[in-house]
Design a protein around this motif. Structure first.
Motif, PDB file in Angstrom:
ATOM      1  N   LEU A  88       0.816  -1.219   0.000  1.00 54.24           N
ATOM      2  CA  LEU A  88       0.000   0.000   0.000  1.00 54.24           C
ATOM      3  C   LEU A  88       0.845   1.263   0.000  1.00 54.24           C
ATOM      4  O   LEU A  88       0.375   2.319  -0.427  1.00 54.24           O
ATOM      5  N   LEU A  89       2.070   1.146   0.488  1.00 58.53           N
ATOM      6  CA  LEU A  89       2.889   2.344   0.676  1.00 58.53           C
ATOM      7  C   LEU A  89       3.276   2.992  -0.643  1.00 58.53           C
ATOM      8  O   LEU A  89       3.471   4.210  -0.709  1.00 58.53           O
ATOM      9  N   GLY A  90       3.387   2.200  -1.690  1.00 61.88           N
ATOM     10  CA  GLY A  90       3.697   2.761  -2.999  1.00 61.88           C
ATOM     11  C   GLY A  90       2.555   3.593  -3.558  1.00 61.88           C
ATOM     12  O   GLY A  90       2.750   4.382  -4.484  1.00 61.88           O
ATOM     13  N   LEU A  91       1.352   3.413  -2.996  1.00 62.25           N
ATOM     14  CA  LEU A  91       0.186   4.170  -3.451  1.00 62.25           C
ATOM     15  C   LEU A  91      -0.025   5.429  -2.625  1.00 62.25           C
ATOM     16  O   LEU A  91      -0.876   6.259  -2.945  1.00 62.25           O
ATOM     17  N   GLU A  92       0.734   5.570  -1.538  1.00 64.69           N
ATOM     18  CA  GLU A  92       0.629   6.728  -0.645  1.00 64.69           C
ATOM     19  C   GLU A  92       1.853   7.613  -0.877  1.00 64.69           C
ATOM     20  O   GLU A  92       2.955   7.311  -0.425  1.00 64.69           O
ATOM     21  N   LYS A  93       1.673   8.707  -1.603  1.00 66.18           N
ATOM     22  CA  LYS A  93       2.806   9.529  -2.036  1.00 66.18           C
ATOM     23  C   LYS A  93       3.475  10.296  -0.896  1.00 66.18           C
ATOM     24  O   LYS A  93       4.670  10.562  -0.931  1.00 66.18           O
ATOM     25  N   ASN A  94       2.703  10.670   0.105  1.00 65.18           N
ATOM     26  CA  ASN A  94       3.248  11.488   1.185  1.00 65.18           C
ATOM     27  C   ASN A  94       3.240  10.696   2.489  1.00 65.18           C
ATOM     28  O   ASN A  94       2.377  10.892   3.348  1.00 65.18           O
ATOM     29  N   LEU A  95       4.199   9.773   2.636  1.00 62.86           N
ATOM     30  CA  LEU A  95       4.238   8.899   3.799  1.00 62.86           C
ATOM     31  C   LEU A  95       4.634   9.674   5.054  1.00 62.86           C
ATOM     32  O   LEU A  95       5.663  10.344   5.084  1.00 62.86           O
ATOM     33  N   LYS A  96       3.812   9.564   6.082  1.00 60.11           N
ATOM     34  CA  LYS A  96       4.103  10.222   7.354  1.00 60.11           C
ATOM     35  C   LYS A  96       3.821   9.261   8.505  1.00 60.11           C
ATOM     36  O   LYS A  96       2.948   8.402   8.403  1.00 60.11           O
ATOM     37  N   PRO A  97       4.549   9.414   9.595  1.00 63.52           N
ATOM     38  CA  PRO A  97       4.274   8.569  10.756  1.00 63.52           C
ATOM     39  C   PRO A  97       2.990   9.008  11.447  1.00 63.52           C
ATOM     40  O   PRO A  97       2.659  10.189  11.468  1.00 63.52           O
ATOM     41  N   ASN A  98       2.282   8.046  12.017  1.00 61.74           N
ATOM     42  CA  ASN A  98       1.116   8.348  12.837  1.00 61.74           C
ATOM     43  C   ASN A  98       1.612   8.609  14.249  1.00 61.74           C
ATOM     44  O   ASN A  98       1.915   7.683  14.998  1.00 61.74           O
ATOM     45  N   MET A  99       1.718   9.870  14.612  1.00 64.16           N
ATOM     46  CA  MET A  99       2.386  10.232  15.866  1.00 64.16           C
ATOM     47  C   MET A  99       1.615   9.766  17.102  1.00 64.16           C
ATOM     48  O   MET A  99       2.199   9.554  18.162  1.00 64.16           O
ATOM     49  N   SER A 100       0.320   9.596  16.977  1.00 61.90           N
ATOM     50  CA  SER A 100      -0.469   9.064  18.085  1.00 61.90           C
ATOM     51  C   SER A 100      -0.048   7.635  18.399  1.00 61.90           C
ATOM     52  O   SER A 100       0.169   7.262  19.560  1.00 61.90           O
ATOM     53  N   MET A 133      10.184  13.238  26.998  1.00 63.14           N
ATOM     54  CA  MET A 133       9.216  13.212  25.899  1.00 63.14           C
ATOM     55  C   MET A 133       8.394  14.504  25.931  1.00 63.14           C
ATOM     56  O   MET A 133       7.930  14.928  26.986  1.00 63.14           O
ATOM     57  N   LYS A 134       8.219  15.118  24.780  1.00 64.09           N
ATOM     58  CA  LYS A 134       7.451  16.356  24.710  1.00 64.09           C
ATOM     59  C   LYS A 134       6.025  16.101  25.189  1.00 64.09           C
ATOM     60  O   LYS A 134       5.433  15.058  24.916  1.00 64.09           O
ATOM     61  N   GLU A 135       5.495  17.075  25.885  1.00 63.73           N
ATOM     62  CA  GLU A 135       4.190  16.913  26.534  1.00 63.73           C
ATOM     63  C   GLU A 135       3.090  16.575  25.538  1.00 63.73           C
ATOM     64  O   GLU A 135       2.198  15.781  25.834  1.00 63.73           O
ATOM     65  N   ILE A 136       3.146  17.143  24.355  1.00 60.75           N
ATOM     66  CA  ILE A 136       2.109  16.890  23.360  1.00 60.75           C
ATOM     67  C   ILE A 136       2.032  15.393  23.019  1.00 60.75           C
ATOM     68  O   ILE A 136       0.947  14.836  22.803  1.00 60.75           O
TER      69      ILE A 136
END
Length: 597
Positions: free
Chosen positions: A162-174, A433-436
């Motif tokens: 699936l990753l090849g179909l997602e052009k802007n890969l970003k981590p899910n920070m949650s 770890m940052k509070e956010i």
């Protein structure tokens, strides 16, 4: 057991080559046959690992009338379902379970899911109605991931295609921050990647291609399924477990078992050996180079007693160093600890031994209170029910028949029954770890509701949200990398439901965990195995490996942009535990493998 991929090509921005690239990334899941189907704008691909009905007529994608299916898994009661459908006039051309699913869908529609017993993820294209219907088994043994955007839908057995179909890969920070702070993963439909989701166990989706409407439905809920069930007996448990083993051994290829020498794996090995009369049975054990974590002597007792074909693999640091990044790459997301590499070594050895189906003991601990932390929750339940005398009596019993001393047991009791204390402890371990991000993690942890549940509810939580889903995911990746189908008879939904309704005395008794399973096992192996008290389970020699690997880990951690975003100052590795170092390293490796492109 196989791999499936597919997408809806609404705007002609993808083509056959894109489908073939996706399929190539999961060919390890099914090297026996790779095939595709293209109908209108629906693109489906399948990688087959032939286990049942080895004939090419069972290759997929499989078409029947206006239906096309791609399926990964095993339906253990497919013969019974086929007989029912034949009585209704259905005619079958193959001897496998894939054709049974597609006929069941034609006959019962979405309700077909309730008839199936096994592990699966499948997607059916109904050309007449122009819809895609996807389903995942009740407990989520077999994976199904997807990307859904506007009128676009793509799906796969693994995340990589699936990753090849997602052009802007970003981590899910949650998800990332929750992993770092709490070590929890797979607790909902999110993944470590933004916009990539998993269909949760016991759920299905329907995508109306014409309108673009996409909906997810839950067809199975473990808590609801046991709500009105009567209390189980040990006879019920023995009967349903016998049945589960009988249906799980069905195979037209070499069968093997994972054997650690613990209660669960010894039960699996003993039952499989008994049912198949030692015919064609091989067992694999991972030997630890650390005396503290090595269980080989127990596995040998079982192997000798059952007179099976036993093989031992002993991964040393050089093997770890050479292969750990491959192991982590194919896991696709960070994992809880290096013990997963012991499982990787077992599966690679099983592949060398020609095993294509391997039986494992996942699920036994979650269903029958096998972990030490369950003592704390059991004691809390006694207090909640005002059973003070039993509460007091349980302490010496637990100490006598487990690895815990009085002080350790008391500490665990206080820790696991005080949510605020747990959160304070977790935050202290990640002081920078940052509070956010720490707030995100704590919020996710709180939503799971550990502090407000009784013992049965906690079991359901760990079976469906926290513990078991992660173990099943890890085993799926390790086994399928080796082109092996892993089967888990303890995770059969009827076994789980029956186990949950057992009285507490059948799970923890006189300080022994998994009491009814020990009684089930004691006639099959020596009592030194059935009544073992020192639970381990393919533990890695973590202290040895990580000490040797420290310079490599430091390099990854110090170069990680993701970790620098999460922490105000990177943790001092000399001041944190091996477990915390591992998570930092693992996340940094994942970042480099998947995000640094």
């Amino acid at each position: 057991m196989c791999g499936i991929v597919g997408f809806i090509n609404q705007n002609n921005h993808l083509n056959k080559d894109d489908l073939l690239v996706m399929l190539d990334k999961i060919q390890h899941r099914g090297p026996d046959n790779l095939s595709i189907s293209i109908q209108n704008n629906v693109y489906l691909g399948h990688a087959r690992l032939s286990i049942i009905d080895l004939n090419s007529s069972s290759n997929q994608p499989m078409q029947y009338k206006h239906y096309t299916i791609v399926f990964n898994g095993e339906i253990y009661n497919y013969k019974e379902i086929r007989e029912k459908l034949q009585e209704e006039g259905h005619i079958f051309k193959t001897q496998g379970d894939t054709e049974v699913i597609i006929h069941a869908y034609e006959h019962w529609g979405e309700k077909c899911q309730s008839y199936l017993r096994g592990m699966w993820s499948f997607v059916i294209y109904d050309k007449e109605k122009n819809i895609l219907f996807g389903s995942r088994d009740r407990m989520g043994i077999k994976p199904l991931y997807y990307i859904r955007k506007d009128n676009f839908l793509s799906f796969s057995s693994e995340i990589k295609p699936l990753l090849g179909l997602e052009k802007n890969l970003k981590p899910n920070m949650s998800v990332v921050s929750t992993y770092l702070l709490t070590n929890l993963m797979n607790y909902d439909n999110q993944t470590f990647f933004q916009n990539v989701y998993q269909l949760e166990g016991g759920s299905s989706f329907k995508f109306d291609i014409s309108s673009g409407k996409f909906e997810i439905n839950r067809y199975y809920d473990l808590a609801e399924s046991i709500k009105n069930k009567r209390e189980s007996t040990t006879s019920d448990f023995n009967k349903v477990l016998d049945k589960s083993f009988e249906i799980h051994v069905q195979s037209d290829v070499q069968v093997g078992t994972c054997l650690s020498g613990g209660v669960d794996s010894s039960t699996v090995t003993a039952k499989v050996s008994s049912i198949l009369k030692n015919d064609n049975i091989k067992s694999i054990t991972a030997k630890s180079i650390s005396k503290e974590t090595d269980e080989t002597k127990f596995a040998k007792i079982v192997a000798d007693h059952l007179n099976i074909d036993w093989h031992v693999v002993e991964p040393d640091y050089e093997y770890f160093k050479t292969n750990i990044e491959e192991c982590l790459y194919y896991q696709e997301e960070p994992v809880g600890g290096p013990s997963i590499f012991m499982q990787y070594a077992v599966m690679q050895e099983a592949k060398r031994q020609g095993i294509k189906v391997i039986m494992d003991g996942q699920g036994g601990d979650e269903t029958l209170l096998g972990y030490e932390r369950y003592y704390s929750w059991m004691l809390s339940d006694l207090i909640r029910k005002k059973k003070i005398i039993p509460f007091v009596k349980e302490f010496p019993r637990i100490v006598k028949n487990s690895k815990l001393g009085y002080i350790d047991l008391l500490k665990q009791y206080v820790y696991f029954n005080n949510f605020k204390l747990r959160v304070k402890h977790l935050k202290k371990r990640h002081i920078n770890m940052k509070e956010i991000y720490s707030d995100l993690a704590v919020d996710n942890f709180r939503k799971l509701g550990y502090e407000n549940k009784n013992l049965e509810e906690l079991q359901i939580l760990e079976l469906t949200k926290t513990n078991l889903p992660t173990l099943l995911k890890n085993e799926d990746r390790n086994s399928m990398l080796a082109s092996i189908e892993a089967r888990v008879p303890f995770v059969d939904h009827e076994v789980i439901e029956t186990s949950l309704k057992l009285p507490l005395k059948n799970k923890i008794n006189k300080g022994y965990t998994k009491f009814c399973l020990r009684k089930y096992l004691e006639s099959m192996v020596p009592k030194t195995i059935s009544w073992r008290r020192d639970k381990k389970g393919f533990e890695a020699p973590t202290d040895i490996w990580l000490k040797e690997h420290m310079e490599v880990m430091k390099k990854y951690i110090n170069e990680s942009s993701l970790l620098k975003e999460i922490y105000t100052v990177l943790p001092e590795l000399d001041n944190i535990s091996d477990k915390e170092i591992w998570k930092l390293y693992n996340l940094a490796v994942w970042e480099k493998q998947y995000l640094s492109k």
